[in-house]
Design a protein around this motif. Structure first.
Motif, PDB file in Angstrom:
ATOM      1  N   ARG A 130      -8.823   1.114  -1.154  1.00  0.00           N
ATOM      2  CA  ARG A 130      -8.846  -0.264  -1.253  1.00  0.00           C
ATOM      3  C   ARG A 130      -7.510   0.137  -0.172  1.00  0.00           C
ATOM      4  O   ARG A 130      -7.465  -1.782  -0.167  1.00  0.00           O
ATOM      5  N   ASN A 131      -6.828   0.050   0.355  1.00  0.00           N
ATOM      6  CA  ASN A 131      -6.089   0.251   1.271  1.00  0.00           C
ATOM      7  C   ASN A 131      -7.238   0.320   2.854  1.00  0.00           C
ATOM      8  O   ASN A 131      -6.024   0.455   3.938  1.00  0.00           O
ATOM      9  N   GLN A 187      -2.600   9.128   2.234  1.00  0.00           N
ATOM     10  CA  GLN A 187      -2.635   8.953   1.000  1.00  0.00           C
ATOM     11  C   GLN A 187      -2.928   7.952   1.016  1.00  0.00           C
ATOM     12  O   GLN A 187      -4.158   6.796   0.344  1.00  0.00           O
ATOM     13  N   ALA A 205       0.794  -0.886   0.169  1.00  0.00           N
ATOM     14  CA  ALA A 205      -0.331  -0.153   0.192  1.00  0.00           C
ATOM     15  C   ALA A 205       0.618   0.965   0.038  1.00  0.00           C
ATOM     16  O   ALA A 205       0.784   1.968  -0.915  1.00  0.00           O
ATOM     17  N   ASP A 208      -7.315   5.968   0.011  1.00  0.00           N
ATOM     18  CA  ASP A 208      -7.577   4.834  -0.583  1.00  0.00           C
ATOM     19  C   ASP A 208      -8.571   3.749  -0.677  1.00  0.00           C
ATOM     20  O   ASP A 208      -7.675   3.296   0.873  1.00  0.00           O
ATOM     21  N   CYS A 248       2.876   5.579  -2.566  1.00  0.00           N
ATOM     22  CA  CYS A 248       2.964   6.937  -2.237  1.00  0.00           C
ATOM     23  C   CYS A 248       4.063   6.970  -2.485  1.00  0.00           C
ATOM     24  O   CYS A 248       4.470   8.132  -2.150  1.00  0.00           O
TER      25      CYS A 248
END
Length: 278
Positions: A270-271, A264, A210, A268, A214
């Motif tokens: 998805r994280n 970030q 993840a 998100d 970033c």
């Protein structure tokens, strides 16, 4: 009763219980004696005389997972209580008085001391009743297979749910150590070796994946500082000396970069399962 049958009854009794000595006179003396060393010595003599009977009763329970010597000690304790409480003036013989006392002590031992885990008394009683019923069905019907739950419930007068509880408790009398070696295992593996363990490194892998994109979005200098700090394990002072800036400036850049990465990652969707340490 005919003279022959009257004479044969005691003989049959003696054949059944050769360990039942004639101690009626000693019990009469014991009942009349005051407390003291002489009474204690006579009581000890009576216990020794009846000890073979107590051991015989203990042997009835030898196949239930307990050490026979321990059971014999429990039976001896019950015998001591029986000798101490028996009153010959009530008219009954000692043997029929002592047997329930000794057997009760053995059953209490199994109920209170022999289970590796605390099991409610009701469950223990269900276990005993179900076990006895299964043996009864096997003896009377000679079945080649185990009786069904419905058969046991009908014979014992229990609900099928209670029978299932009792059957489950039959196999729960003893616990098995996780260090016990697996059956038919030649490599020394134990039960503990078959258990799964939480793999904490999975979370680390998820967090790293993840963070990677970033990190690439940071300016090159911030990427280099984070690399020196967290992968080269350099102190902020050494990083400041290498880059020619102040240690305070290095600290602010690390804090700002970590905060930007965290924001970030958390933004998100998805994280959501990838926590990142600051």
């Amino acid at each position: 009763m005919t003279p022959m049958s009257a004479a044969s009854a005691p003989a049959r009794a003696r054949r059944r219980h050769d360990d039942a000595p004639d101690t009626a006179a000693d019990f009469e003396r014991l009942a009349a004696m005051p407390a003291g060393p002489d009474r204690e010595a006579l009581a000890e003599k009576l216990v020794e005389a009846w000890l073979p009977m107590a051991h015989r009763l203990a042997r009835r329970y030898r196949n239930r997972g307990e050490n026979l010597e321990d059971l014999e000690q429990v039976a001896a304790l019950g015998l001591v209580k029986a000798v101490d409480r028996y009153d010959p003036h009530r008219g009954g013989a000692f043997e029929p008085y002592a047997i329930p006392t000794i057997v009760g002590e053995l059953k209490r031992h199994f109920r209170d001391c022999s289970w590796d885990l605390h099991v409610p008394r009701r469950v223990q009683e269900l276990r005993n009743k179900v076990r006895a019923t299964i043996q009864e069905i096997a003896t009377t019907e000679g079945a080649d297979r185990s009786p069904t739950v419905a058969q046991v419930a009908q014979t014992a007068g229990l609900s099928e749910e209670d029978v299932l509880t009792g059957m489950e408790a039959i196999d729960s009398f003893r616990s098995l150590s996780l260090d016990a070696e697996l059956a038919r295992a030649d490599d020394g593996y134990s039960l503990a070796d078959t258990l799964g363990r939480p793999e904490t490194r999975y979370e680390t892998v998820i967090a790293r994946e993840a963070v990677k994109p970033c990190l690439h979005r940071l300016p090159e200098r911030e990427q280099h500082i984070l690399y020196l700090r967290f992968f080269r394990d350099m102190t902020q002072t050494r990083i400041a000396e290498e880059l020619g800036i102040s240690q305070m400036h290095v600290s602010r850049l690390i804090t700002r970069s970590c905060r930007a990465i965290r924001n970030q990652v958390e933004a998100d969707p998805r994280n959501e399962q990838a926590p990142v340490a600051a």
